[in-house]
Design an enzyme around this catalytic site. Structure first.
Site, PDB file in Angstrom:
ATOM      1  N   CYS A 233     -11.444  54.568 -16.085  1.00  0.00           N
ATOM      2  CA  CYS A 233     -12.456  55.551 -15.609  1.00  0.00           C
ATOM      3  C   CYS A 233     -13.554  55.997 -16.928  1.00  0.00           C
ATOM      4  CB  CYS A 233     -11.976  56.748 -15.290  1.00  0.00           C
ATOM      5  SG  CYS A 233     -10.852  56.927 -13.194  1.00  0.00           S
TER       6      CYS A 233
ATOM      7  N   HIS B 161      -6.163  54.620 -18.204  1.00  0.00           N
ATOM      8  CA  HIS B 161      -7.233  55.960 -18.956  1.00  0.00           C
ATOM      9  C   HIS B 161      -7.783  55.125 -19.117  1.00  0.00           C
ATOM     10  CE1 HIS B 161      -4.779  57.628 -15.295  1.00  0.00           C
ATOM     11  NE2 HIS B 161      -3.281  57.833 -16.219  1.00  0.00           N
TER      12      HIS B 161
END
Length: 384
Positions: A140, A87
């Site tokens: 991301c 993440h």
């Protein structure tokens, strides 16, 4: 003799609200790729994954240690490589200062002890002259993760008010899409806050308390940016005590949070933060690194980002079998490398990113990988 050394990091966050499926697979494929196609030795590859206790866990402390060891052991001529699959997130401003704007781009270790873009810039600055470090960030908001390095492909350094507003308005989106085939490798603020509530047992965590909560959880092991933030708020609190006879709500949530901790534990509570030097308050502000993001990057850092800083990267499981899951960008890299090596050629950093973009479009992904490096490395062979 020059060496090739790597640190491979994969976080699937199994059993949490942030669970992903393809990150460990990305690490496994990259490990084989480095040995089979780029001449790395297994002895010079450090693996951190959260799916197997036999491996070093990818906590914030362990990731920092592994990268610092990688850079600290480097000699001129060495080729260093860091691959991160997991993440990414963006932390909003929290100081309460009017000129504190923007976001801090971070990767998310398995224990939530974030590593900020500022830290990656510092890692790159420590790379010895004549040595280079390539970073592949399949997460991301990874564009501009080493923000002082020149943007060769992408538009992360050209973010305008419209893009920033769009990002702010979409950070609370659900992680998994309707088909449950593509998962965003983004940790939205609501999910992050929920995880922090679970870790601390506190129900009052919200924007304004995130960085101080991270300091409370990790103390001396917290990121330098978080410790600088706590240092700044501590001195602001002290000033308010002297000038106003109390914090008086001057800082809102951050001041109230810190005052309670100091009341409970004394000033020794803030010692790890107070021992962290803060050159100026700009070092504390969210997004401060973006101010220098147009730099020309004459150092030895090369970043291949899975997407732009205002985009998300996909964790894909098209067959529905988690054993076949992958990061869309990591998979694209593997496919390009396989195609190139079959013909006996070498792919440059530029062509790898451009061909990865083509592969992602063909496969129906909307992310746009980026390349950040000095001009001399644009057409250099990837890990060559």
């Amino acid at each position: 003799m020059a060496n090739k050394k790597a640190v491979l990091i994969g976080c699937n966050y199994k059993g949490t609200k942030a669970e992903l499926k393809g990150c460990i697979n990305d690490v496994s494929r990259m490990h084989k790729c480095l040995i089979n196609h780029f001449g790395f030795s297994d002895d010079h590859i450090t693996v951190l994954i959260d799916s197997d206790r036999k491996y070093t866990q990818p906590t914030g402390k362990n990731i920092r240690s592994a990268i610092k060891t990688l850079v600290g052991s480097a000699k001129p001529g060495d080729i260093l490589f860091v691959h991160y699959s997991g993440h990414g997130t963006r932390l909003p401003a929290e100081t309460g200062e009017d000129d504190d704007t923007g976001y801090d781009e971070c990767i998310v270790p398995c224990d939530m002890n974030f590593i900020h873009d500022d830290e990656f810039q510092e890692f790159v600055k420590e790379v010895p002259r004549g040595c280079r470090m390539t970073i592949v960030a399949d997460s991301c908001h990874s564009g501009g993760l080493i923000g002082e390095t020149k943007e060769q492909i992408g538009d992360s350094t050209k973010l305008g008010d419209e893009k920033s507003h769009h990002l702010h308005s979409t950070m609370g989106e659900a992680i998994i899409d309707e088909e449950d085939v593509k998962t965003k490798r983004s940790l939205p603020l609501p999910t992050l806050i929920e995880i922090l509530k679970q870790k601390t047992g506190k129900d009052d965590i919200d924007v304004g308390k995130i960085r101080l909560t991270l300091f409370d959880l990790f103390k001396e092991d917290a990121s330098p940016k978080v410790k600088k933030f706590t240092n700044f708020v501590f001195h602001k609190h002290q000033h308010a005590e002297v000038e106003c006879g109390g914090h008086g709500g001057l800082f809102g949530k951050v001041g109230t949070f810190l005052k309670q901790k100091l009341d409970d534990h004394g000033e020794g509570y803030a010692k790890p933060a107070l021992e962290t030097h803060v050159g100026s308050k700009l070092e504390v502000y969210a997004g401060s690194s973006l101010a220098t993001n147009q730099g020309h990057g004459d150092g030895g850092g090369i970043l291949l980002s899975g997407c732009q800083s205002d985009e998300t990267s996909a964790d894909a499981c098209p067959t529905g079998d988690a054993k076949q899951a992958y990061g869309a960008f990591s998979n694209a890299i593997q496919c390009v490398v396989e195609e190139t090596t079959k013909s006996g050629g070498k792919v440059t950093n530029k062509n790898l990113v451009l061909k990865a973009r083509q592969k992602l479009v063909k496969d129906g992904f909307e992310q746009h990988p980026g390349l950040y490096c000095s001009d001399e490395y644009v057409d250099a062979p990837f890990l060559g």
